[in-house]
Design an enzyme around this catalytic site. Structure first.
Site, PDB file in Angstrom:
ATOM      1  N   ASN A   1       0.875  -1.178   0.000  1.00  0.00           N
ATOM      2  CA  ASN A   1       0.000   0.000   0.000  1.00  0.00           C
ATOM      3  C   ASN A   1       0.911   1.227   0.000  1.00  0.00           C
ATOM      4  O   ASN A   1       1.439   1.615   1.035  1.00  0.00           O
ATOM      5  CB  ASN A   1      -0.878  -0.049   1.259  1.00  0.00           C
TER       6      ASN A   1
ATOM      7  N   ARG B   1      -2.581  -2.027  -3.427  1.00  0.00           N
ATOM      8  CA  ARG B   1      -3.790  -1.241  -3.215  1.00  0.00           C
ATOM      9  C   ARG B   1      -3.737  -0.051  -4.167  1.00  0.00           C
ATOM     10  O   ARG B   1      -2.742   0.678  -4.202  1.00  0.00           O
ATOM     11  CB  ARG B   1      -3.826  -0.742  -1.771  1.00  0.00           C
TER      12      ARG B   1
ATOM     13  N   HIS C   1     -13.018   2.702   0.628  1.00  0.00           N
ATOM     14  CA  HIS C   1     -12.973   1.630   1.650  1.00  0.00           C
ATOM     15  C   HIS C   1     -13.637   0.347   1.140  1.00  0.00           C
ATOM     16  O   HIS C   1     -14.108  -0.474   1.932  1.00  0.00           O
ATOM     17  CB  HIS C   1     -13.719   2.033   2.952  1.00  0.00           C
TER      18      HIS C   1
ATOM     19  N   ARG D   1     -12.196  15.435   8.835  1.00  0.00           N
ATOM     20  CA  ARG D   1     -12.997  15.813   7.644  1.00  0.00           C
ATOM     21  C   ARG D   1     -14.439  16.093   8.036  1.00  0.00           C
ATOM     22  O   ARG D   1     -15.000  15.413   8.891  1.00  0.00           O
ATOM     23  CB  ARG D   1     -12.982  14.680   6.612  1.00  0.00           C
TER      24      ARG D   1
ATOM     25  N   GLU E   1      -8.056  -5.426   5.400  1.00  0.00           N
ATOM     26  CA  GLU E   1      -8.004  -5.044   3.985  1.00  0.00           C
ATOM     27  C   GLU E   1      -6.856  -5.749   3.260  1.00  0.00           C
ATOM     28  O   GLU E   1      -6.970  -6.094   2.092  1.00  0.00           O
ATOM     29  CB  GLU E   1      -7.881  -3.525   3.872  1.00  0.00           C
TER      30      GLU E   1
END
Ligand code: AMP
Length: 401
Positions: A7, A91, A180, A241, A386
């Site tokens: 990743n 990823r 996601h 955020r 993941e």
């Protein structure tokens, strides 16, 4: 079979080497602060031993070299030779509308990823650099791209089209993409497996609550709506955020401050969320501590965070005409009983009942059924993985080719 999962971010590179027979991570690590003056590799290797390599890492090629050296290292390495790595799964954050599943990487795939870089300019170029660096170090090893957005490619047009002139979609590709995806896919599949049911018969709402948070409606095994949108800024309130706001706020802030658009976007992306409301922290460990100490703004931030999740759960139950399972996952979803309790409080009209005693006494890292004895909706805590999804998809691709 050993699969290396990579990743690559703009200034970091995370990896895991997974042995696929028992799906166990043999080694994992992170190269941090790539391109900065002080950088390091933090990792675990043989027998779970932790180690740190302090070394300048000027670019991703050096990061890949460090990763490979660590994997074959005499003392803490887990393989003798890099040829023992049969494939690499990367990823990749964005697939636009070009891929609806993972793919083996060739020149054409790389070209399409380059073309899509404008949709995620902080992430996709870094993902590509990571792929190229790995290809250079392991030219004969098959590599796959596993996209964050691909699981959401089943969302129907009425859910992904924004009510802008249609040209914004056709010409600029502005629409909801969702993110996601690997996590939502993994936990929804694990939920069905746990209940011993066919995922094609289930309506599942998956809440991935971490620094970035998103929620997905998974009907019959397919994502039918998700809270993140064109970018990961839409939807739930997050660490820093803002999630959903009135877009007119942007012009209003810019007029008040004379900020540029990038300063304003920085404000929405990095200074907002629970950090912005509480003034305490984006980290839920600090936030919850402040709540217990009586900090009113921390309390408000927690309430806003949970209220938004509850609204989405209601919306997605409506979208799917019901819900069988609600899943909590990722850092906050797995470790914050306060969040799970507040989100689920008052949702009894859906027929759900939380076992709140168990909710506060969960064993770390384990799938836990938090449903009360009379709950019509299963409430599950499922640790996400993941990297394992990326490894599984990579394995499936190389087996089929
Ligand atoms: P993630 O992005 O999935 O790594 O999640 C990060 C968020 O999870 C941060 O807000 C952390 O405070 C929260 N988190 C991680 N571990 C814990 C824990 N043991 N207790 C409470 N919150 C945690």
């Amino acid at each position: 079979m050993n699969i290396l999962v990579v990743n690559a971010g703009s200034s970091s590179l995370k990896y895991q080497l997974i042995e696929m027979n028992n799906e166990k991570a043999l080694a994992k690590g992170t190269c941090e602060r790539i391109g900065q003056l002080i950088s390091q590799l933090k990792a675990t290797g043989k027998d779970g031993k932790s180690f740190v390599v302090e070394k300048p890492i000027p670019d991703h090629n050096v990061a890949v070299q460090l990763m490979l050296e660590a994997l074959v290292h005499e003392e803490y390495g887990v393989v003798k030779d890099i040829n023992e790595i049969q494939a690499v799964g990367h990823r990749v954050v964005h697939s636009a509308e070009d891929f609806n599943s993972s793919v083996l990487i060739d020149d054409e795939v790389l070209e399409i990823c380059r073309k899509n870089s404008d949709l995620a300019p902080l992430h996709v170029p870094a993902n590509i650099i990571g792929i190229l660096a790995c290809k250079e170090a392991m030219p004969n090893t098959p590599m796959a791209a596993v996209f964050d957005t691909a699981f959401h490619s089943t969302i129907p047009p009425y859910a992904y089209i924004y009510a802008l002139p249609y040209q914004a979609y056709e010409e600029w590709r502005i629409r909801k993409y969702g993110f996601h995806g690997t996590s939502h896919k993994y936990v929804s599949q694990e939920a069905a497996k746990y209940l011993n049911k066919d995922i094609k018969d289930l309506k599942i709402i998956t809440c991935h609550l971490g620094n970035g948070s998103s929620i997905t409606a998974v009907k019959n095994g397919k994502s039918v709506d998700t809270s993140m949108g064109f970018t990961p800024l839409e939807g739930l309130v997050m660490g820093t955020r803002c999630g959903d706001i009135d877009p007119a706020v942007i012009e209003f802030i810019m007029e008040k401050t004379n900020w540029t658009i990038s300063q304003t976007m920085d404000y929405l992306n990095k200074k907002s969320g629970v950090l912005g409301i509480s003034g305490v922290s984006s980290d839920f460990r600090d936030l919850i501590k402040a709540v217990y100490e009586g900090n009113k703004r921390a309390e408000l931030a927690l309430d806003v965070f949970c209220y938004r999740i509850k609204k989405y759960i209601g919306a997605y139950a409506a979208v799917m005409n019901g819900v069988d399972i609600i899943v909590f996952t990722a850092g906050i979803g797995e470790h914050n009983p306060e969040v799970r309790e507040r989100v689920l409080k008052g949702l009894d009209y859906l027929g759900l009942e939380l076992n709140n005693e168990l909710n506060y006494n969960v064993e770390r890292g384990k799938l836990t059924d938090l449903s009360g004895p009379n709950s019509k909706v299963k409430i599950l805590l499922i640790p996400t993985n993941e990297e394992l999804v990326i490894a599984r998809e990579t394995q499936a691709l190389i087996k089929n080719n």
